[in-house]
Design a protein around this motif. Sequence first.
Motif, mmCIF file in Angstrom:
data_model
loop_
_atom_site.group_PDB
_atom_site.id
_atom_site.type_symbol
_atom_site.label_atom_id
_atom_site.label_comp_id
_atom_site.label_asym_id
_atom_site.label_seq_id
_atom_site.Cartn_x
_atom_site.Cartn_y
_atom_site.Cartn_z
ATOM 1 N N ASN A 93 17.347 -64.187 -74.634
ATOM 2 C CA ASN A 93 16.941 -62.881 -74.115
ATOM 3 C C ASN A 93 15.424 -62.875 -73.992
ATOM 4 O OD1 ASN A 93 16.488 -60.226 -73.453
ATOM 5 N ND2 ASN A 93 17.930 -59.395 -74.939
ATOM 6 N N THR A 94 14.925 -62.766 -72.756
ATOM 7 C CA THR A 94 13.484 -62.783 -72.512
ATOM 8 C C THR A 94 12.895 -61.385 -72.359
ATOM 9 O OG1 THR A 94 13.848 -62.964 -70.116
ATOM 10 C CG2 THR A 94 13.646 -65.027 -71.361
ATOM 11 N N LYS A 95 13.726 -60.361 -72.527
ATOM 12 C CA LYS A 95 13.266 -58.992 -72.268
ATOM 13 C C LYS A 95 12.055 -58.638 -73.119
ATOM 14 C CE LYS A 95 13.840 -54.691 -70.681
ATOM 15 N NZ LYS A 95 13.777 -54.326 -69.254
ATOM 16 N N ASP A 96 12.133 -58.874 -74.412
ATOM 17 C CA ASP A 96 11.028 -58.564 -75.320
ATOM 18 C C ASP A 96 10.269 -59.813 -75.739
ATOM 19 O OD1 ASP A 96 11.631 -55.788 -75.358
ATOM 20 O OD2 ASP A 96 13.240 -56.172 -76.801
ATOM 21 N N ALA A 97 10.975 -60.934 -75.866
ATOM 22 C CA ALA A 97 10.344 -62.156 -76.359
ATOM 23 C C ALA A 97 9.497 -62.850 -75.304
ATOM 24 C CB ALA A 97 11.404 -63.118 -76.874
ATOM 25 N N GLY A 98 9.741 -62.534 -74.025
ATOM 26 C CA GLY A 98 9.033 -63.233 -72.965
ATOM 27 C C GLY A 98 9.640 -64.606 -72.731
ATOM 28 N N PRO A 99 8.956 -65.472 -71.990
ATOM 29 C CA PRO A 99 9.508 -66.798 -71.691
ATOM 30 C C PRO A 99 9.947 -67.533 -72.957
ATOM 31 C CG PRO A 99 7.536 -66.412 -70.389
ATOM 32 C CD PRO A 99 7.625 -65.276 -71.364
ATOM 33 N N MET A 100 11.101 -68.195 -72.864
ATOM 34 C CA MET A 100 11.658 -68.919 -74.001
ATOM 35 C C MET A 100 11.690 -70.415 -73.695
ATOM 36 S SD MET A 100 12.404 -66.799 -76.475
ATOM 37 C CE MET A 100 13.435 -67.882 -77.470
ATOM 38 N N VAL A 101 11.401 -71.203 -74.714
ATOM 39 C CA VAL A 101 11.395 -72.659 -74.597
ATOM 40 C C VAL A 101 12.673 -73.215 -75.220
ATOM 41 C CG1 VAL A 101 10.215 -74.810 -75.182
ATOM 42 C CG2 VAL A 101 8.883 -72.719 -74.723
ATOM 43 N N LEU A 102 13.409 -73.996 -74.439
ATOM 44 C CA LEU A 102 14.558 -74.743 -74.953
ATOM 45 C C LEU A 102 14.163 -76.213 -74.938
ATOM 46 C CD1 LEU A 102 17.569 -74.733 -75.857
ATOM 47 C CD2 LEU A 102 18.162 -75.092 -73.455
ATOM 48 N N ASP A 103 13.968 -76.765 -76.126
ATOM 49 C CA ASP A 103 13.459 -78.131 -76.278
ATOM 50 C C ASP A 103 14.635 -79.066 -76.552
ATOM 51 O OD1 ASP A 103 12.123 -80.464 -76.914
ATOM 52 O OD2 ASP A 103 10.574 -79.479 -78.109
ATOM 53 N N ILE A 104 14.939 -79.919 -75.573
ATOM 54 C CA ILE A 104 16.058 -80.857 -75.678
ATOM 55 C C ILE A 104 15.527 -82.208 -76.148
ATOM 56 C CG2 ILE A 104 17.887 -82.050 -74.407
ATOM 57 C CD1 ILE A 104 18.390 -79.067 -74.689
ATOM 58 N N VAL A 143 12.145 -68.231 -67.814
ATOM 59 C CA VAL A 143 11.227 -67.103 -67.630
ATOM 60 C C VAL A 143 11.995 -65.908 -67.071
ATOM 61 C CG1 VAL A 143 9.263 -68.646 -67.300
ATOM 62 C CG2 VAL A 143 10.495 -67.798 -65.305
ATOM 63 N N PRO A 144 11.572 -64.680 -67.412
ATOM 64 C CA PRO A 144 12.306 -63.476 -67.021
ATOM 65 C C PRO A 144 12.113 -63.110 -65.558
ATOM 66 C CG PRO A 144 10.328 -62.887 -68.242
ATOM 67 C CD PRO A 144 10.419 -64.380 -68.286
#
Length: 465
Positions: A93-104, A143-144
Amino acid sequence: MFRQNDKGMPAAPSANAAALSTLDLAERTVHRRAIEAVIWGMPAVNYDLMYRAMVRDAKGDFNQITYWSRLPDWKIQTLTPNPDAIYLTPFINTKDAGPMVLDIPPADEGSITGTVMDAWQCALEDVGPAGVDQGRGGKYLIVPPGFKDDPPAGYILMPSDTYEGYALLRSIPKSGGDADVAKAVAYGKRIKLYPLSQSANPSPTRFVDAVDVVYDSTIPYDLRFFQSLNRVVQTEPWLERDKAMIDQLASIGIVKGTPFNPDPRTKELLNDAAREAQAWLIARYEASLSSPYYEAGHWARPGSRELFEGQATFFAKPDVYPIEVRGVTFSYAYFTPKHVGAGSSYLLAIADKDGRLLDGRATYRLTVPAKVPVKQYWSATVYDRATHAPIRNARWPSRSSQTPGLEQNADGSVNVYFGTDLPAGQASNWIPTSTDGAFEVLFRFYGPEKPLFEKTWRLPDIERM
């Protein structure tokens, strides 16, 4: 268009139409539009039900990773899940957290097969060896909507049309043995999920183990479907392609910014419409499998090329929007890859060699020929036709080429048995069914190879014994 009489003037309404009261017409509108809402909203509701199961059953939250610490059993009550891989499911959820990183992580001590999707289950990108990082590992940046900033260097940018979404990630064990499964779990837990704002010093990723809970995201064909649909409407922006549904949903009480609180009569209409939509989806599901993958056979490819292309491109073609086939597909499955057939491929059967629906009270045999065209493994999994989830309380839902003790025939083929009774000496090759109803079998190819697509290798039909 108005119906005209022989003088070219608009004709009077028919007697049947004239007999309908204003209330009759209003109720018919609710019922009709509710059916269409079920078909249109299926992928988003499917996603929302998985999210709600994560919160309710696994006690997790957004921007955490739900996972299974051993191979899943019948308790993973999702739609046609894979019980021969370790599942890791980040809900984002990027609504409040902003862009999120998924590190594979790189594919060194293991391998990840998976896809990141938005709330409509459109594929943002595949990850792992079959994805953008090609097994080297990578930092995927989700990114949102409306994000305009330039991403930092070194990230794989994935713009999303929705604030919420998820990734279906599978850590592939080298075998079904305990040691290899434990290694696959440990490798999967090298995945990281954190806000871009914390990139200099990320907080530890929280993993929520769902292995011992009944994780139920099966589709409810009643008022609960519309409650889930309403949550998505309230949470996400309207997409340009779906604006025609704004008034349609308003007529059944789903309006952005307004509580969904149908009166008792409307609840009755919505419940009845959901049941009728289910009947329609079942009929279309069965019809969709009538085009066999092999000539004169009964295995079929789930979904359609048109749907997968649309899901992978956010329905970029201006004159194509296969809502009906999308609704049918997401009524029995979840997840769509960005690149079909790169990491995995599937064949589905609901009927035996003679065209009879698979019956839990009967016993069947599937002979898997030698040299299955896969780089990793193959598996056959049984699901309840009524729910498209593993059969409840079954000892195990599948057998695979990685099942410990799987018996091979002298020519390298493998017999897999389906039925309520254990065939003598065949425990490792048997998948239990239930006398309560029909079942379906999904055959998976992980790391599929050319002979599958060229059909020079053929999977025979399931035979009733």
